[in-house]
Scaffold this motif. Structure first.
Motif, short mmCIF file in Angstrom:
data_model
loop_
_atom_site.label_atom_id
_atom_site.label_comp_id
_atom_site.label_asym_id
_atom_site.label_seq_id
_atom_site.Cartn_x
_atom_site.Cartn_y
_atom_site.Cartn_z
N ASP A 81 -3.83 1.47 -5.17
CA ASP A 81 -3.06 0.63 -4.30
C ASP A 81 -2.09 1.21 -3.34
O ASP A 81 -2.51 2.21 -2.97
N GLU A 82 -1.18 0.47 -2.87
CA GLU A 82 -0.34 1.00 -1.81
C GLU A 82 0.57 1.98 -2.44
O GLU A 82 1.18 2.74 -1.78
N HIS A 83 0.53 2.28 -3.77
CA HIS A 83 1.26 3.42 -4.36
C HIS A 83 0.54 4.27 -4.97
O HIS A 83 1.06 5.26 -5.73
N ASN A 103 -2.45 -6.02 -7.26
CA ASN A 103 -2.96 -4.92 -6.49
C ASN A 103 -4.37 -4.49 -6.92
O ASN A 103 -5.02 -3.58 -6.31
N ASP A 161 -8.10 -0.48 4.95
CA ASP A 161 -6.68 -0.77 4.80
C ASP A 161 -5.99 0.61 4.98
O ASP A 161 -6.14 1.37 3.90
N ARG A 196 -3.13 1.31 4.12
CA ARG A 196 -2.28 1.41 3.27
C ARG A 196 -2.85 1.93 1.57
O ARG A 196 -2.04 2.27 0.90
N LEU A 197 -4.03 1.81 1.63
CA LEU A 197 -4.81 2.12 0.41
C LEU A 197 -5.56 3.49 0.39
O LEU A 197 -6.15 3.77 -0.64
N THR A 241 6.65 7.81 -2.07
CA THR A 241 5.90 6.63 -2.50
C THR A 241 5.29 6.55 -3.77
O THR A 241 4.92 5.44 -4.28
N SER A 264 0.77 9.76 -0.59
CA SER A 264 1.17 8.76 0.22
C SER A 264 -0.12 8.40 1.01
O SER A 264 -0.62 9.24 1.53
N SER A 265 -0.09 7.08 1.51
CA SER A 265 -1.42 6.59 2.20
C SER A 265 -1.22 7.00 3.66
O SER A 265 -0.07 7.52 4.19
N TRP A 320 -1.13 5.35 6.06
CA TRP A 320 0.18 4.28 6.79
C TRP A 320 1.11 5.07 7.17
O TRP A 320 1.69 4.84 8.41
#
Length: 602
Positions: free
Chosen positions: A39-41, A50, A119, A121-122, A200, A282-283, A285
Motif C-alpha cells: 500500500d501507500e506505506h 488498502n 499507481d 503511490r504503491l 513514510t 518510500s514509493s 510518488w
C-alpha cells in the motif's frame, strides 16, 4: 483490544470485481493494470481499505501481486502461499505464477505493445525501474495513473480508512524521549549533507515520535508520514480523528501536527532543499513529487532504521519481560500437546486457537505478531504454511507438529517456533531434528568480532545439515522490533549478502530448519539479542555474543543424544536450566510439574 484477521476464502471475488476493474481501465485507455500487495506505506500487513490485491483477487496473503489485462490476468505468490492461493483465487480468471522466479517483470515482458497502468503511490522506485525495463523489452508502455482504476471500481464499497487513536508509548517502554531521538536523526542528516528526510514507514514514525497506533493487524502502527529537518523539528501528517487529547503535549512544540492532505504542499515547500528519501521504504510518488518541486533527492536508508534496530537498555529489559510472559504461555501449550495432544491429537486450527488462548490468558496480549503457522504432517514441509478451513489437517500419530507463533505486548514482540512429536517419531525425524538443533546451538554460542554481518555467520547454522547433504531454503534470522514489526531490518542472517553489521542491542531470530517434501518439517526458533561479549584472554578484538530471549522447552524426544558433543549437551542443558529457573515460577500445577521433566538434563 487485540485485532482479529478476517480471512477470505471466497474464490468468487475475482469474477465479481475483475470486470469492474477492466471497465475502469478502459475509461483510462489502459490495456492492463499492475496490482501490488503493497500500500501507500509499503506495509506487510494492510488495513482492509488498502488491501487492493485481496479485493481484486480474493487472495489475502501478506506478499503477492497481480496483473490484470483486458483478456487475461495473473496472480503472483511465493512458496508460503501455494496452497492458500489456490483456495482463494478463481483459476479460471487468474493464472497462478511464481512471485520470485521471474515474477511480475517476466509477465510484463509478454505484453507486447500494451499500455499498462500503475499507481506511483504503491511502487518503490527500484521495483518500478525493473518493471519499466521489462515493459521496454516488450515494446509496452507503463503509464502512471491517477486515480487508480481499481480504487474507482471499488467505489463506495471500499472500507473507510482506519482511524485508530494514536497513543504515547511511555518512556518506561521506549527508554528515550522523542526530542533526543530527533536530535540524533538531525545530526545524522547533517553528516549526509541533507536538510531534511521524508519518513513514510509507519514503524519509523512510531519509533521516532514514541507513539503507537492500531491501523493494521499484527503491528501497532499509525498510518502517517513525516518530514524531519536537520534541526530536529518535524511535521507529522496524521488524520485529526486519530489525534488524542494528550498527543500534542506528548509530541511537544517542535513537532507540528498537520492533515494528510497537506503532505503534497509540504513536499513542495522543500524546493531547493536536499532531502533524504529511502527507495526501499518510500514509493515513487515521493521521488517524483520532490523532483518536480525542485528539491534535490538523496537516495539513502531511512535514518531511523539503524537506530531503531539497536535497542536501548529499557527496550531490552522490556523485551526480556515480554518473553518470560510469552514463554509461560507457550509452556502451557507445550504441556497440553505433550499430554492431551498425544491422546487426542489436535488439528492445525485447534492447535493455533489453543496457543492463542494461553497468550490471551496473560491479560496483556495486544495482538498476535503474525498469523500463527500451525503445520501438521506434510504441511510442515511448507515453511510458511498457515492453516485455512479447507487445508486444515489433524496431526497424525507418528508425525511432527510445527508451530511458529508470536505475540505483541506493550513491552515487546515475540516470535518462536517449536517442533513437537505426536506419538512416536521415526529415527529419521529424530536425527534430522538433532541436526537442526546442532545448527541452532552453534549459532547461539557463537562469539564474533564487532563488524561481523549476518551473512558471514549464516553457515554456522547450516554446517551440521550440510555434513549430511541437507539444507533449508530460507534465511536463518530476521530482525524484530519492540512492540513493532516482527520483521525488521536492516540486519538479517542469511546466505544472501548483507552489509549491515550485527550490533549490540539488535534482536534477531535464530531459526534453522529442515523440510521433507510431503512428509514433515522441522524448525527451532529463538529470538536472540546481540550483546557485547566478555574479553577473550589473549584476544585482540572486541567481540559480540547472542543472549537468548525466548524461553521455552525444546522437545527432548526429538534429540539423538549420541549426535551431540559434550559442548552441545552442556549448552542444551544450560538453556533448559535457565528456562526452568525463569519460567518455572510462572507456571504452576500439572504444567509446572511437566516443565521440570521437560527441562531435566539430558
Amino acid at each position: 483490544m487485540r485485532q482479529t484477521f478476517d480471512e477470505s476464502t471466497d474464490p468468487s471475488f475475482g469474477s465479481r470485481h475483475v470486470p469492474l476493474i477492466r471497465a475502469a481501465m478502459a475509461e483510462q485507455g489502459l490495456d492492463g493494470l499492475l496490482v501490488p500487495h503493497e500500500d501507500e506505506h509499503q506495509n506487510e500487513y494492510l488495513p482492509a481499505a488498502n488491501d487492493r490485491l485481496a479485493w481484486a483477487t480474493g487472495f489475502t496473503g501478506s506478499a503477492g501481486a497481480a496483473v490484470i489485462m483486458k483478456d487475461k490476468a495473473a496472480v503472483f505468490v511465493d512458496g508460503r502461499y501455494t496452497l492458500q492461493v489456490r483456495e482463494q483465487v478463481d483459476e479460471k480468471l487468474f493464472e497462478i505464477r511464481d512471485l520470485v522466479d521471474g515474477g511480475v517483470p517476466a509477465y510484463v515482458e509478454l505484453q507486447a505493445g500494451a499500455v499498462i497502468g500503475y499507481d506511483p503511490r504503491l511502487h518503490s522506485p527500484d521495483a518500478l525501474a525493473g518493471l519499466k525495463k521489462a515493459a521496454d523489452k516488450a515494446g509496452a508502455t507503463l503509464k502512471a495513473v491517477a486515480p487508480n482504476p481499481l480504487d474507482t471500481a471499488w467505489g463506495d464499497n471500499r472500507p473507510a480508512q482506519p482511524k485508530a487513536q494514536v497513543v504515547p508509548q511511555p518512556l518506561d517502554y521506549a527508554g528515550e524521549d522523542s526530542a533526543a531521538k530527533r536530535a540524533r536523526i538531525g545530526e545524522a542528516l547533517k553528516k549526509q549533507g541533507a536538510d531534511a528526510a521524508v519518513l513514510t514507514a509507519p514503524a519509523s514514525i512510531a519509533w521516532l515520535f514514541n507513539v503507537r497506533g492500531g491501523d493494521v493487524i499484527r503491528t501497532p502502527l499509525p498510518l502517517s508520514q513525516a518530514v524531519v529537518r536537520a534541526d530536529g523539528t518535524a511535521r507529522l501528517f496524521l488524520d485529526p480523528d486519530k489525534v488524542t487529547a494528550e498527543l500534542p503535549a506528548w509530541l511537544g512544540n517542535q513537532v507540528s501536527l498537520e492533515n494528510p492532505e497537506d503532505l503534497g504542499p509540504a513536499l513542495a515547500d522543500l524546493k531547493g532543499a536536499k532531502v533524504l528519501v529511502d527507495p526501499g521504504q518510500s514509493s515513487a510518488w515521493y521521488f517524483d513529487t520532490l523532483t518536480a518541486a525542485g528539491a534535490t533527492v538523496i537516495r539513502g536508508m531511512d535514518p531511523t532504521t539503524l537506530p531503531r534496530a539497536c535497542k536501548n537498555a529499557v527496550e531490552i529489559a522490556g523485551t526480556r519481560e515480554a518473553h518470560r510472559r510469552d514463554g509461560a504461555a507457550l509452556t502451557r501449550f507445550l504441556h497440553w500437546i505433550a499430554t492431551e495432544g498425544q491422546i487426542n491429537p489436535p488439528d492445525e486450527k485447534e492447535a493455533v486457537a489453543k496457543l492463542e488462548s494461553f497468550r490471551e490468558a496473560t491479560g496483556m496480549l495486544r495482538d498476535l505478531s503474525f498469523d500463527t503457522i500451525g503445520a501438521a504432517n506434510g504441511h510442515g514441509a511448507l515453511p510458511h504454511y498457515r492453516p485455512t478451513e479447507r487445508s486444515n489437517e489433524r496431526a497424525a500419530l507418528g508425525s511432527l507438529l510445527l508451530v511458529d507463533s508470536g505475540g505483541q505486548y506493550l513491552d515487546g514482540t515475540t516470535d518462536v517456533t517449536r517442533t513437537m512429536a505426536i506419538g512416536e517419531p521415526t529415527e529419521e525425524m529424530k536425527r534430522r531434528n538433532t541436526l537442526v538443533l546442532k545448527g541452532h546451538l552453534a549459532l547461539a554460542r557463537l562469539r564474533f568480532p564487532a563488524g561481523t554481518t549476518g551473512s558471514q555467520i549464516d553457515a554456522f547454522a547450516r554446517a551440521a545439515l550440510w555434513s549430511e547433504g541437507l539444507d533449508y531454503d530460507h534465511g536463518t534470522g530476521h530482525g524484530v522490533g519492540v512492540y513493532l514489526g516482527v520483521h525488521e531490518g536492516p540486519h538479517r542472517i542469511a546466505k544472501a549478502p548483507n552489509t549491515v553489521a550485527l550490533q549490540a542491542g539488535m534482536i534477531v531470530s535464530n531459526e534453522p530448519g529442515y523440510y521433507k517434501d510431503g512428509e514433515y518439517g522441522i524448525r527451532i526458533e529463538n529470538l536472540e539479542v546481540v550483546m557485547p561479549a566478555e574479553p577473550i584472554p589473549g584476544g585482540e578484538r572486541p567481540m559480540h555474543r547472542f543472549e537468548a530471549l525466548t524461553l521455552a522447552p525444546i522437545d527432548k524426544r526429538l534429540v539423538v543424544l549420541d549426535m551431540l558433543t559434550d559442548v552441545e549437551r552442556t549448552q542444551f542443558n544450560a538453556y533448559h536450566a535457565r528456562v526452568l529457573k525463569e519460567i518455572g515460577p510462572l507456571v504452576d500445577g500439572p504444567a509446572g510439574e511437566w516443565l521440570k521433566e521437560a527441562c531435566a538434563p539430558l
